[in-house]
Structure formats: C-alpha cells, structure tokens
Design a protein around this motif. Sequence first.
Motif, short mmCIF file in Angstrom:
data_model
loop_
_atom_site.label_atom_id
_atom_site.label_comp_id
_atom_site.label_asym_id
_atom_site.label_seq_id
_atom_site.Cartn_x
_atom_site.Cartn_y
_atom_site.Cartn_z
N PRO A 6 19.26 32.71 20.54
CA PRO A 6 20.65 32.67 19.53
C PRO A 6 20.47 32.65 18.29
O PRO A 6 19.30 31.87 17.71
CB PRO A 6 21.04 31.15 20.34
N ASN A 7 21.08 33.22 17.39
CA ASN A 7 21.25 33.22 16.03
C ASN A 7 19.63 33.95 15.50
O ASN A 7 19.52 33.51 14.25
CB ASN A 7 21.15 31.82 15.46
N SER A 8 19.43 35.06 16.34
CA SER A 8 18.24 35.68 15.83
C SER A 8 18.65 36.89 15.05
O SER A 8 18.04 37.57 14.36
CB SER A 8 17.12 36.06 16.63
N GLY A 9 20.05 37.02 15.04
CA GLY A 9 20.67 38.20 14.50
C GLY A 9 20.90 39.49 15.50
O GLY A 9 21.33 40.43 15.01
N LYS A 10 20.86 39.33 16.59
CA LYS A 10 21.25 40.47 17.83
C LYS A 10 22.57 41.17 17.58
O LYS A 10 22.73 42.34 17.47
CB LYS A 10 21.15 39.80 19.22
N THR A 11 23.78 40.16 17.24
CA THR A 11 24.91 40.84 17.32
C THR A 11 25.21 41.41 15.84
O THR A 11 25.80 42.49 15.68
CB THR A 11 26.12 39.98 17.51
N SER A 12 24.44 40.81 14.71
CA SER A 12 24.22 41.51 13.40
C SER A 12 23.89 43.06 13.55
O SER A 12 24.38 43.98 12.98
CB SER A 12 23.70 40.84 12.64
#
Length: 281
Positions: free
Chosen positions: A12-18
């Motif tokens: 989570p929050n590693s930047g996948k969606t970005s």
Amino acid sequence: RHIINVLLVGNPNSGKTSLFNVAAGKHERVGNYSGVTVNAKEGRIKYKDYIFNLVDLPGTYSLSTCSPEEVCVRKQIFESPPDVIINVVAASNLKRNLYLTTQLIDIDASMVIALNMYDELKKSGDIFDHEHLAEMIGCPIVPTVARLGRGIKELFDKVIEIYEGKSSIARHIHINYGTEIETEIQHIKDVICKEDILGRDISRRYLSIQLLEYDKIAEMTIQHSPNINEILAERDIRAQYIENDFRENTETVFANARYGFIRGALKETYQKGKNDRLRLT
Ligand code: GDP
Ligand code: K
Ligand code: MG
C-alpha cells in the motif's frame, strides 16, 4: 499488435495507482492511506509495437493469506497469470517493501521492479546501488517518480525486454534459505513431482514452501491430487524437522529468512547518506 498483460503488485502507498494513472492516462483516486484501490482496475496503453493491458491491484505487504487484499492479489497472479509483473517498491522504505519482492522471486514471476519514490531517496542523501541489487536478484530495477511521470518509458522498455526474453540480467534465482530448510523443501518437491497435479504454471518450489508454511490456499491447490495424503504427511514431517531445529513455527522461520536475505542484500547495496547523519547529530 501483441498484447502484454502486466500486473502492478506492491505495498500500500508504494505508488501503484499513481503509476497506473500516469501510464494509462486514467484518473483513479490516489491517496496517502491504504484501501483506495479495492478492486482490480484495468487500463490499456499503446507503446512501441505493443498494447499493454495494465492491471492495478490493492496493496499488500505479503502473499500470505491473512487479508482480503492478499487473497485478491494471489488470485490474480495464479488464476490469470500476467506476462510480466511490475513490482512497485517504495524507495523510501526498502526493507519493508522488499519482503513482498522475496515472495515474488519465489514464485519465479517474470518481473520488473519500479523503484518508485526515487525523489524521496535522492532527497534523503542515501546512496543505493540498485543496479547491483538488480544483478543479485536477477530482475531489472528502474527508478521512477510516478507522481511526476518520471521513468515510466524506461520502465515499459524493461517490461518489453523481459517479455521478449532479451533482458541481459533476468535470471531465475531463488532465495537460498540455508541447507537445512533447502533439504526439507526438496523432499516435498520430490513428492509433488511424482504426479503432475498442477496443470498450471506454478513453481513447485514455491508450492512446497507454502505448504511448509501451512498456507491454506496452497493446500487447496493440491486438493485434487491423487497423492494429497502423501504430500501432506511429508509436509508434516518436514515442517516438524524445521520447527525442532529452529524452535519456531515454520512461518516465522521463513519470514526471518526472507528478512535476513533483505538485510544482507541492503548491507551490500545501501548506504546511509550525509543528510541522515546530520539529522541524527
Ligand atoms: P498505492 O497505494 O500504491 O496505489 O499508492 P498511490 O498511487 O495511491 O500513492 C500513495 C501516495 O504516494 C500518494 O500521495 C501519491 O501522490 C504519492 N506518490 C506516488 N508516487 C510518488 C513518487 O514517485 N514520489 C513521491 N514523493 N510521492 C509519490
Ligand atoms: K493508497
Ligand atoms: Mg492504489
């Protein structure tokens, strides 16, 4: 045009969606908290001679079966195996992020690592020889700043190299768990090899490790095997050996071994920078 199926996997929050947004031109919500992505989301990208079918998944810290997110990610990996996995790793928290990476290595997935939040790493002043780590784990590592769209072309160039089998550093490696554990893994592998129970592309080694960890999904995977009883009996014996040796349950033993691998790898490749020392004094 050929289609390359690509799965984004990471904490989570590693930047996948970005990364998904900037690559696929989408506008999914990103947020600095977990749980924004609950279902798999798909996007298409045309780049060079290919169409990329990109899937964004919920974040997960591991591939054990504790949370719905983990089950979702495993399902996606094994039931619709991608051509290439992009493992999104936050450079700002390598120790934790690389845990999942060790499991992806065990799966023997075709993989490229997006070393995201590279801006944070630069800012910290720390020095990370990611090229050395890439060689150690036999998997390309590409620095990215997903939020600003940096490194994305380079990342997909590597995905193409992996897909076409042209990567110069891609190798099949596995985490070495040490002689005792490796011996027990081999014993289970041998029993599984007797029958071709899988019929799909899952590494027997990985399955053996998961059985040793008493993983429920792994047990389901072999439920129709003609020698399921033999496999489970062998597993019980081998797990007992490990637990006697290490005086811990097998899940803990494997987790410790994975963290040990990461510690060793980072010791060789990661150096705290000046900025950090200044902050400490
Ligand atoms: P996900 O949970 O893996 O899907 O991560 P998100 O894409 O939702 O991003 C989590 C947070 O990190 C958001 O606030 C993003 O704006 C931020 N972020 C994403 N990529 C980068 C990056 O490369 N550098 C920095 N500094 N922040 C980023
Ligand atoms: K998030
Ligand atoms: Mg997300």
